[in-house]
Write a protein that holds these residues in place. Structure first.
Motif, PDB file in Angstrom:
ATOM      1  N   ARG A  28       0.843  -1.207   0.000  1.00 28.68           N
ATOM      2  CA  ARG A  28       0.000   0.000   0.000  1.00 28.68           C
ATOM      3  C   ARG A  28       0.874   1.252   0.000  1.00 28.68           C
ATOM      4  O   ARG A  28       0.572   2.240  -0.685  1.00 28.68           O
ATOM      5  CB  ARG A  28      -0.931   0.001   1.214  1.00 28.68           C
ATOM      6  CG  ARG A  28      -2.086  -0.978   1.120  1.00 28.68           C
ATOM      7  CD  ARG A  28      -3.159  -0.670   2.153  1.00 28.68           C
ATOM      8  NE  ARG A  28      -2.651  -0.803   3.511  1.00 28.68           N
ATOM      9  CZ  ARG A  28      -2.709  -1.917   4.227  1.00 28.68           C
ATOM     10  NH1 ARG A  28      -3.239  -3.017   3.695  1.00 28.68           N
ATOM     11  NH2 ARG A  28      -2.244  -1.964   5.458  1.00 28.68           N
ATOM     12  N   ALA A  29       1.972   1.224   0.773  1.00 28.12           N
ATOM     13  CA  ALA A  29       2.876   2.372   0.811  1.00 28.12           C
ATOM     14  C   ALA A  29       3.508   2.616  -0.554  1.00 28.12           C
ATOM     15  O   ALA A  29       3.695   3.769  -0.965  1.00 28.12           O
ATOM     16  CB  ALA A  29       3.958   2.144   1.868  1.00 28.12           C
ATOM     17  N   LEU A  30       3.835   1.562  -1.275  1.00 27.56           N
ATOM     18  CA  LEU A  30       4.394   1.713  -2.621  1.00 27.56           C
ATOM     19  C   LEU A  30       3.408   2.428  -3.541  1.00 27.56           C
ATOM     20  O   LEU A  30       3.796   3.288  -4.339  1.00 27.56           O
ATOM     21  CB  LEU A  30       4.752   0.343  -3.201  1.00 27.56           C
ATOM     22  CG  LEU A  30       5.940  -0.392  -2.567  1.00 27.56           C
ATOM     23  CD1 LEU A  30       6.030  -1.814  -3.102  1.00 27.56           C
ATOM     24  CD2 LEU A  30       7.245   0.353  -2.818  1.00 27.56           C
ATOM     25  N   ARG A  31       2.131   2.079  -3.416  1.00 26.40           N
ATOM     26  CA  ARG A  31       1.122   2.731  -4.264  1.00 26.40           C
ATOM     27  C   ARG A  31       0.927   4.191  -3.852  1.00 26.40           C
ATOM     28  O   ARG A  31       0.818   5.077  -4.712  1.00 26.40           O
ATOM     29  CB  ARG A  31      -0.200   1.960  -4.183  1.00 26.40           C
ATOM     30  CG  ARG A  31      -0.136   0.576  -4.827  1.00 26.40           C
ATOM     31  CD  ARG A  31      -1.528  -0.010  -4.990  1.00 26.40           C
ATOM     32  NE  ARG A  31      -2.148  -0.303  -3.701  1.00 26.40           N
ATOM     33  CZ  ARG A  31      -2.035  -1.468  -3.069  1.00 26.40           C
ATOM     34  NH1 ARG A  31      -1.294  -2.443  -3.599  1.00 26.40           N
ATOM     35  NH2 ARG A  31      -2.646  -1.663  -1.922  1.00 26.40           N
ATOM     36  N   ARG A  32       0.882   4.449  -2.537  1.00 27.06           N
ATOM     37  CA  ARG A  32       0.696   5.829  -2.071  1.00 27.06           C
ATOM     38  C   ARG A  32       1.856   6.720  -2.515  1.00 27.06           C
ATOM     39  O   ARG A  32       1.655   7.883  -2.871  1.00 27.06           O
ATOM     40  CB  ARG A  32       0.582   5.859  -0.542  1.00 27.06           C
ATOM     41  CG  ARG A  32      -0.695   5.261   0.017  1.00 27.06           C
ATOM     42  CD  ARG A  32      -0.824   5.574   1.498  1.00 27.06           C
ATOM     43  NE  ARG A  32      -1.927   4.853   2.103  1.00 27.06           N
ATOM     44  CZ  ARG A  32      -1.789   3.908   3.028  1.00 27.06           C
ATOM     45  NH1 ARG A  32      -0.579   3.574   3.450  1.00 27.06           N
ATOM     46  NH2 ARG A  32      -2.842   3.301   3.531  1.00 27.06           N
ATOM     47  N   ALA A  33       3.058   6.185  -2.447  1.00 24.58           N
ATOM     48  CA  ALA A  33       4.242   6.962  -2.806  1.00 24.58           C
ATOM     49  C   ALA A  33       4.475   7.010  -4.313  1.00 24.58           C
ATOM     50  O   ALA A  33       5.416   7.657  -4.768  1.00 24.58           O
ATOM     51  CB  ALA A  33       5.472   6.375  -2.115  1.00 24.58           C
ATOM     52  N   GLU A  34       3.614   6.324  -5.079  1.00 21.21           N
ATOM     53  CA  GLU A  34       3.705   6.295  -6.544  1.00 21.21           C
ATOM     54  C   GLU A  34       5.101   5.867  -7.006  1.00 21.21           C
ATOM     55  O   GLU A  34       5.723   6.480  -7.872  1.00 21.21           O
ATOM     56  CB  GLU A  34       3.337   7.659  -7.135  1.00 21.21           C
ATOM     57  CG  GLU A  34       1.903   8.083  -6.811  1.00 21.21           C
ATOM     58  CD  GLU A  34       1.538   9.426  -7.420  1.00 21.21           C
ATOM     59  OE1 GLU A  34       2.461  10.157  -7.854  1.00 21.21           O
ATOM     60  OE2 GLU A  34       0.338   9.736  -7.468  1.00 21.21           O
ATOM     61  N   VAL A  35       5.573   4.792  -6.406  1.00 17.01           N
ATOM     62  CA  VAL A  35       6.880   4.248  -6.763  1.00 17.01           C
ATOM     63  C   VAL A  35       6.749   3.491  -8.084  1.00 17.01           C
ATOM     64  O   VAL A  35       5.846   2.655  -8.234  1.00 17.01           O
ATOM     65  CB  VAL A  35       7.393   3.308  -5.655  1.00 17.01           C
ATOM     66  CG1 VAL A  35       8.742   2.710  -6.041  1.00 17.01           C
ATOM     67  CG2 VAL A  35       7.502   4.064  -4.334  1.00 17.01           C
ATOM     68  N   PRO A  36       7.618   3.747  -9.058  1.00 14.08           N
ATOM     69  CA  PRO A  36       7.538   3.056 -10.361  1.00 14.08           C
ATOM     70  C   PRO A  36       8.051   1.619 -10.254  1.00 14.08           C
ATOM     71  O   PRO A  36       9.159   1.297 -10.688  1.00 14.08           O
ATOM     72  CB  PRO A  36       8.426   3.912 -11.266  1.00 14.08           C
ATOM     73  CG  PRO A  36       9.441   4.504 -10.340  1.00 14.08           C
ATOM     74  CD  PRO A  36       8.710   4.755  -9.047  1.00 14.08           C
ATOM     75  N   MET A  37       7.237   0.751  -9.698  1.00 17.27           N
ATOM     76  CA  MET A  37       7.660  -0.618  -9.424  1.00 17.27           C
ATOM     77  C   MET A  37       7.713  -1.464 -10.689  1.00 17.27           C
ATOM     78  O   MET A  37       6.902  -1.308 -11.601  1.00 17.27           O
ATOM     79  CB  MET A  37       6.696  -1.271  -8.432  1.00 17.27           C
ATOM     80  CG  MET A  37       6.784  -0.723  -7.024  1.00 17.27           C
ATOM     81  SD  MET A  37       8.394  -1.066  -6.269  1.00 17.27           S
ATOM     82  CE  MET A  37       8.421  -2.860  -6.289  1.00 17.27           C
ATOM     83  N   ALA A  38       8.669  -2.373 -10.715  1.00 19.14           N
ATOM     84  CA  ALA A  38       8.689  -3.429 -11.726  1.00 19.14           C
ATOM     85  C   ALA A  38       7.797  -4.559 -11.225  1.00 19.14           C
ATOM     86  O   ALA A  38       7.718  -4.817 -10.016  1.00 19.14           O
ATOM     87  CB  ALA A  38      10.111  -3.924 -11.938  1.00 19.14           C
ATOM     88  N   TYR A  39       7.106  -5.217 -12.153  1.00 20.10           N
ATOM     89  CA  TYR A  39       6.170  -6.278 -11.787  1.00 20.10           C
ATOM     90  C   TYR A  39       6.580  -7.595 -12.424  1.00 20.10           C
ATOM     91  O   TYR A  39       7.217  -7.633 -13.482  1.00 20.10           O
ATOM     92  CB  TYR A  39       4.747  -5.915 -12.224  1.00 20.10           C
ATOM     93  CG  TYR A  39       4.062  -4.945 -11.291  1.00 20.10           C
ATOM     94  CD1 TYR A  39       3.139  -5.382 -10.348  1.00 20.10           C
ATOM     95  CD2 TYR A  39       4.360  -3.587 -11.334  1.00 20.10           C
ATOM     96  CE1 TYR A  39       2.519  -4.495  -9.480  1.00 20.10           C
ATOM     97  CE2 TYR A  39       3.749  -2.687 -10.469  1.00 20.10           C
ATOM     98  CZ  TYR A  39       2.830  -3.153  -9.546  1.00 20.10           C
ATOM     99  OH  TYR A  39       2.232  -2.271  -8.690  1.00 20.10           O
ATOM    100  N   SER A  40       6.187  -8.672 -11.762  1.00 18.15           N
ATOM    101  CA  SER A  40       6.444 -10.000 -12.302  1.00 18.15           C
ATOM    102  C   SER A  40       5.529 -10.257 -13.491  1.00 18.15           C
ATOM    103  O   SER A  40       4.511  -9.583 -13.677  1.00 18.15           O
ATOM    104  CB  SER A  40       6.206 -11.060 -11.219  1.00 18.15           C
ATOM    105  OG  SER A  40       4.853 -11.007 -10.775  1.00 18.15           O
ATOM    106  N   ALA A  41       5.891 -11.240 -14.294  1.00 19.79           N
ATOM    107  CA  ALA A  41       5.065 -11.602 -15.443  1.00 19.79           C
ATOM    108  C   ALA A  41       4.008 -12.619 -15.017  1.00 19.79           C
ATOM    109  O   ALA A  41       4.009 -13.112 -13.887  1.00 19.79           O
ATOM    110  CB  ALA A  41       5.948 -12.176 -16.545  1.00 19.79           C
ATOM    111  N   GLY A  42       3.078 -12.914 -15.925  1.00 16.79           N
ATOM    112  CA  GLY A  42       2.055 -13.910 -15.633  1.00 16.79           C
ATOM    113  C   GLY A  42       0.672 -13.306 -15.525  1.00 16.79           C
ATOM    114  O   GLY A  42       0.467 -12.107 -15.764  1.00 16.79           O
ATOM    115  N   PHE A  43      -0.305 -14.137 -15.143  1.00 16.25           N
ATOM    116  CA  PHE A  43      -1.694 -13.692 -15.073  1.00 16.25           C
ATOM    117  C   PHE A  43      -1.956 -12.797 -13.866  1.00 16.25           C
ATOM    118  O   PHE A  43      -2.873 -11.984 -13.883  1.00 16.25           O
ATOM    119  CB  PHE A  43      -2.630 -14.910 -15.026  1.00 16.25           C
ATOM    120  CG  PHE A  43      -2.658 -15.689 -16.311  1.00 16.25           C
ATOM    121  CD1 PHE A  43      -3.332 -15.213 -17.428  1.00 16.25           C
ATOM    122  CD2 PHE A  43      -1.988 -16.894 -16.415  1.00 16.25           C
ATOM    123  CE1 PHE A  43      -3.346 -15.922 -18.615  1.00 16.25           C
ATOM    124  CE2 PHE A  43      -1.992 -17.615 -17.594  1.00 16.25           C
ATOM    125  CZ  PHE A  43      -2.678 -17.129 -18.702  1.00 16.25           C
TER     126      PHE A  43
END
Length: 295
Positions: A28-43
């Motif tokens: 939730r903190a990552l979303r609030r801080a608008e951190v440009p996160m890398a995401y895993s692949a898949g569904f």
């Protein structure tokens, strides 16, 4: 892709936060801080966050570590501040470095712990510690999902000492910081709102009853030897039985330095690599842009 390594704490009532609860709060903190996160692949993509050797639920900690992967570069200190502001007080992000080396988890080979034993006479605790240290084998039992398991709690303990808890409350004590160095003041499980290991508040609790403080350094082995296993060992070999549950805080984790007997800062190699890389990069760029062959 940029990788950032963070050190965070679990203080006060937030020491009862489970690892899964912290994961949810951190995402939730990552979303609030608008951190440009890398995401895993898949569904079902998930943010790329790697957690390393989390402390057991119910224990405080000044030295928890994780690593995040970003799709865009960010200043580590500015990112730390944004994330810290987005988390509840007690779950504090206290350090951030750009990952410039590999193997953070491989550098977490030992932990320094503090156990506050309210109602335990310091002299009794000191005698129990000496009996424990003099033992070659201290077998304890732990209930697991596969039943009762018996293992040695002595071999993993490389440092163990006892002191008077009242001395710690009065500020006459020293504590190992998250980098393994000694910093003034105790590190209580119930301290909230300080900015790091060195800024922890004085130990709370009544001063009219005895109190012993145990400091121990434990190697990370399999099966893991936890502070409560050491307490079980002290009970087994010296009949040391605190009347109330111990307040446990992890002060540091990292590589154990055999020469100094301290737990070193696992983020230090990344800090040390930063100046070398920043100096080498302009030189490499100049070399790449230099003309080749005769003019």
């Amino acid at each position: 892709m940029q990788r950032i390594r963070l050190r965070y704490t679990k203080r006060g009532r937030l020491r009862f936060t489970s690892h899964r609860d912290f994961q949810r709060a951190f995402e939730r903190a990552l979303r609030r801080a608008e951190v440009p996160m890398a995401y895993s692949a898949g569904f079902t993509p998930h943010p790329k966050v790697s957690y390393a050797n989390a402390a057991p639920t119910g224990t405080g900690s000044e030295a928890e570590y994780l690593e995040i992967a970003l799709t865009a570069a960010r200043d580590p200190e500015k990112l730390r501040i944004l994330l810290d502001e987005s988390l509840p007080t007690g779950l504090d992000i206290v350090d951030a470095v750009e990952a410039r080396t590999s193997g953070l988890a491989d550098r977490l080979t030992a932990s320094a712990w503090e156990l506050r034993l309210d109602g335990v006479d310091p002299e009794e605790a000191a005698r129990a510690v000496e009996v424990f240290k003099a033992s070659d084998l201290v077998e304890v039992q732990r209930r697991t999902k596969n039943g009762i398991r018996t293992f040695d709690a002595r071999a993993a303990v490389v440092e163990l000492d006892s002191r008077d808890g009242h001395d710690a409350r009065e500020g006459r004590d020293t504590s190992a910081g998250a980098d393994g160095s000694e910093t003034p003041g105790p590190q209580p499980a119930a301290s909230v709102g300080s900015t790091g290991a060195a800024g922890a508040a004085p130990l709370a609790g009544p001063t009219d009853q005895p109190c012993a403080i145990l400091r121990l350094v434990v190697r990370h082995v399999t099966p893991a030897v936890r502070p409560d296993d050491v307490l079980s060992g002290l009970r087994a070999v010296a009949d040391l039985a605190p009347p109330v549950p111990a307040a446990v805080t992890r002060l540091a984790q990292g590589l154990f330095d055999e020469e100094t007997g301290t737990v070193t800062d696992p983020l230090a190699p990344d800090r040390e690599a930063a100046p070398a890389l920043s100096t080498a990069e302009p030189a490499a760029a100049a070399k790449a842009s230099a003309p080749v062959g005769p003019a």
